[in-house]
Design a protein around this motif. Sequence first.
Motif, PDB file in Angstrom:
ATOM      1  N   THR A  14      20.229 -29.973  -6.947  1.00 46.15           N
ATOM      2  CA  THR A  14      21.599 -29.831  -6.470  1.00 46.15           C
ATOM      3  C   THR A  14      21.579 -29.055  -5.159  1.00 46.15           C
ATOM      4  O   THR A  14      20.567 -28.467  -4.786  1.00 46.15           O
ATOM      5  N   ILE A  15      22.730 -29.057  -4.464  1.00 43.47           N
ATOM      6  CA  ILE A  15      22.860 -28.299  -3.222  1.00 43.47           C
ATOM      7  C   ILE A  15      23.449 -26.936  -3.575  1.00 43.47           C
ATOM      8  O   ILE A  15      24.621 -26.848  -3.977  1.00 43.47           O
ATOM      9  N   PRO A  16      22.658 -25.854  -3.463  1.00 43.56           N
ATOM     10  CA  PRO A  16      23.080 -24.530  -3.940  1.00 43.56           C
ATOM     11  C   PRO A  16      24.427 -24.057  -3.406  1.00 43.56           C
ATOM     12  O   PRO A  16      25.273 -23.588  -4.164  1.00 43.56           O
ATOM     13  N   ILE A  17      24.653 -24.182  -2.089  1.00 40.75           N
ATOM     14  CA  ILE A  17      25.895 -23.667  -1.498  1.00 40.75           C
ATOM     15  C   ILE A  17      27.121 -24.406  -2.039  1.00 40.75           C
ATOM     16  O   ILE A  17      28.190 -23.814  -2.236  1.00 40.75           O
ATOM     17  N   LEU A  18      26.963 -25.702  -2.322  1.00 38.70           N
ATOM     18  CA  LEU A  18      28.069 -26.482  -2.870  1.00 38.70           C
ATOM     19  C   LEU A  18      28.352 -26.071  -4.312  1.00 38.70           C
ATOM     20  O   LEU A  18      29.505 -25.876  -4.700  1.00 38.70           O
ATOM     21  N   MET A  19      27.293 -25.927  -5.102  1.00 40.74           N
ATOM     22  CA  MET A  19      27.458 -25.560  -6.500  1.00 40.74           C
ATOM     23  C   MET A  19      28.039 -24.152  -6.640  1.00 40.74           C
ATOM     24  O   MET A  19      28.837 -23.882  -7.541  1.00 40.74           O
ATOM     25  N   LYS A  20      27.648 -23.254  -5.727  1.00 39.51           N
ATOM     26  CA  LYS A  20      28.139 -21.876  -5.772  1.00 39.51           C
ATOM     27  C   LYS A  20      29.651 -21.820  -5.555  1.00 39.51           C
ATOM     28  O   LYS A  20      30.349 -20.976  -6.126  1.00 39.51           O
ATOM     29  N   ASN A  21      30.175 -22.732  -4.707  1.00 41.59           N
ATOM     30  CA  ASN A  21      31.600 -22.737  -4.377  1.00 41.59           C
ATOM     31  C   ASN A  21      32.414 -23.698  -5.237  1.00 41.59           C
ATOM     32  O   ASN A  21      33.611 -23.878  -4.980  1.00 41.59           O
ATOM     33  N   MET A  22      31.803 -24.310  -6.260  1.00 35.94           N
ATOM     34  CA  MET A  22      32.512 -25.270  -7.093  1.00 35.94           C
ATOM     35  C   MET A  22      33.752 -24.674  -7.778  1.00 35.94           C
ATOM     36  O   MET A  22      34.796 -25.339  -7.856  1.00 35.94           O
ATOM     37  N   PRO A  23      33.701 -23.416  -8.285  1.00 31.77           N
ATOM     38  CA  PRO A  23      34.928 -22.826  -8.868  1.00 31.77           C
ATOM     39  C   PRO A  23      36.072 -22.718  -7.864  1.00 31.77           C
ATOM     40  O   PRO A  23      37.241 -22.839  -8.222  1.00 31.77           O
ATOM     41  N   VAL A  24      35.736 -22.502  -6.587  1.00 34.33           N
ATOM     42  CA  VAL A  24      36.763 -22.433  -5.534  1.00 34.33           C
ATOM     43  C   VAL A  24      37.409 -23.799  -5.357  1.00 34.33           C
ATOM     44  O   VAL A  24      38.644 -23.915  -5.258  1.00 34.33           O
ATOM     45  N   PHE A  25      36.577 -24.859  -5.319  1.00 34.79           N
ATOM     46  CA  PHE A  25      37.098 -26.230  -5.218  1.00 34.79           C
ATOM     47  C   PHE A  25      38.015 -26.531  -6.398  1.00 34.79           C
ATOM     48  O   PHE A  25      39.051 -27.181  -6.252  1.00 34.79           O
ATOM     49  N   PHE A  26      37.615 -26.046  -7.580  1.00 37.99           N
ATOM     50  CA  PHE A  26      38.401 -26.289  -8.792  1.00 37.99           C
ATOM     51  C   PHE A  26      39.817 -25.726  -8.637  1.00 37.99           C
ATOM     52  O   PHE A  26      40.807 -26.382  -8.988  1.00 37.99           O
TER      53      PHE A  26
END
Length: 264
Positions: free
Chosen positions: A164-176
């Motif tokens: 996975t792409i770490p920076i994207l996964m780290k910000n997934m709760p923000v996207f949610f």
Amino acid sequence: MSEKLKKGIYIIPSLFTCGNISCGCLSVISSINGNFTESVWLLIFAIVFDMMDGRIARLTKTTSEFGVQLDSLSDLMSFGIAPSVMMYQLVLNSMGKVGKSIAVLFILCSALRLAKFNVRANDKEVHSSFMGLPTPAAAGLLISFVLSYELFIVDLGQSLTFKTIPILMKNMPVFFKTMPVVMVLLSLLMVSNIPYISFKKVEFSKPKVFRLLILMVFFIWLMLTFPQNIIFILFTLYAFSGILTYMAKYWKILKRIYSSKVEK
């Protein structure tokens, strides 16, 4: 060509369209049951069916008014109702009436977008751009988000087996948290007059085909390496591409107006 053979050829594109609407219906059922990953993959299959039916109809010269109307009805089911139900079950149901309003708005704008597309399609011309964000693209962004979010939950459980792409996964709760706003924005983009590139009129005989081929190979490699993440990124970039193109167009107009005033 015999009459039976003609009827058989006309049925083929409609079978793909029926596959599209079937996937949409099954996706709604899966979302209601809380099986969001299954629901997403059903809508991905619906997108594939949607891409195939029109191309097969044009290839076999079996386009018809019946096919156009059936395609729009299936798109409303698969790319309007199904993703809206999915996002309501996953994100919007905790927002009460506001969540319901956003879900209904997305469906209404999908219906308006498809009606506008049908009116434009009456001239029988294959346009180089869409007016407004296409419904499959709007739905694609939502379902790709769900894929990545489900992936984020799996990652927390320490059972992830692919990259996975770490920076994207780290910000997934923000996207949610921003998804209600994103749904409203996508709804408005669908009924806007912002042009979005259509790949139906891509000509592969031009010199730039080699660069296009290299780009496609690169994207395929990315999708095989980071499947869920790249799908999310691609749909997001496509949604923003129309906005950026529109802004660039009006920036040029404003520059011309300013230049003409300076010269005077």
